[in-house]
Design a protein around this motif. Structure first.
Motif, short mmCIF file in Angstrom:
data_model
loop_
_atom_site.label_atom_id
_atom_site.label_comp_id
_atom_site.label_asym_id
_atom_site.label_seq_id
_atom_site.Cartn_x
_atom_site.Cartn_y
_atom_site.Cartn_z
N VAL A 3 0.82 -1.21 0.00
CA VAL A 3 0.00 0.00 0.00
C VAL A 3 0.85 1.26 0.00
O VAL A 3 0.34 2.35 -0.19
CB VAL A 3 -0.98 0.04 1.20
N GLY A 4 2.14 1.11 0.22
CA GLY A 4 3.01 2.27 0.22
C GLY A 4 4.21 2.04 1.09
O GLY A 4 4.44 0.95 1.60
N GLU A 5 4.99 3.08 1.26
CA GLU A 5 6.14 2.99 2.14
C GLU A 5 6.30 4.32 2.86
O GLU A 5 5.91 5.36 2.36
CB GLU A 5 7.41 2.62 1.38
N TRP A 49 0.56 7.26 9.84
CA TRP A 49 0.61 6.71 8.48
C TRP A 49 0.12 5.26 8.47
O TRP A 49 -0.66 4.87 7.60
CB TRP A 49 2.05 6.80 7.95
N GLU A 52 -3.63 5.10 8.84
CA GLU A 52 -4.31 5.55 7.62
C GLU A 52 -4.21 4.52 6.49
O GLU A 52 -5.18 4.22 5.82
CB GLU A 52 -3.71 6.88 7.15
N LYS A 53 -3.02 3.98 6.29
CA LYS A 53 -2.77 3.13 5.12
C LYS A 53 -3.19 1.68 5.29
O LYS A 53 -3.61 1.05 4.33
CB LYS A 53 -1.29 3.17 4.75
N THR A 54 -3.03 1.12 6.48
CA THR A 54 -3.22 -0.32 6.61
C THR A 54 -4.64 -0.73 6.98
O THR A 54 -5.07 -1.82 6.65
CB THR A 54 -2.27 -0.91 7.66
N GLN A 55 -5.35 0.12 7.69
CA GLN A 55 -6.72 -0.18 8.10
C GLN A 55 -6.84 -1.60 8.66
O GLN A 55 -7.72 -2.37 8.30
CB GLN A 55 -7.69 0.03 6.95
#
Length: 82
Positions: A3-5, A49, A52-55
């Motif tokens: 999902v990102g870094e 972060w 927000e990103k991992t949920q």
């Protein structure tokens, strides 16, 4: 799937000036760490972060080596939080 870094430099507190060796080895410049957040602030940013990103999804920690997580992170945690 990824999902990102997250990436952040951290302002050094114990040894605030980078050695020439460290700068050559890492490519990090003094200005980059001078303007970086403290460890505590960077950890808050990381936590926000992640939320927000991992949920709630699984995640993986990746570091340049075993030393980063097994030694340096533990040492930094003790300095910051006692």
């Amino acid at each position: 799937s990824m999902v990102g870094e997250f990436h952040s430099f951290v302002k050094p507190v114990v040894h605030p000036l980078l050695s020439d060796f460290c700068k050559r080895l890492t490519g990090i410049q003094q200005e980059q760490v001078d303007s970086a957040p403290t460890f505590k602030a960077a950890l808050r940013e990381l936590t926000a972060w992640i939320e927000e990103k991992t949920q709630g999804a699984s995640l993986a920690w990746v570091a340049d080596g075993e030393w980063d997580l097994n030694k340096m992170l533990k040492w930094q945690w003790r300095i910051t939080y006692g």
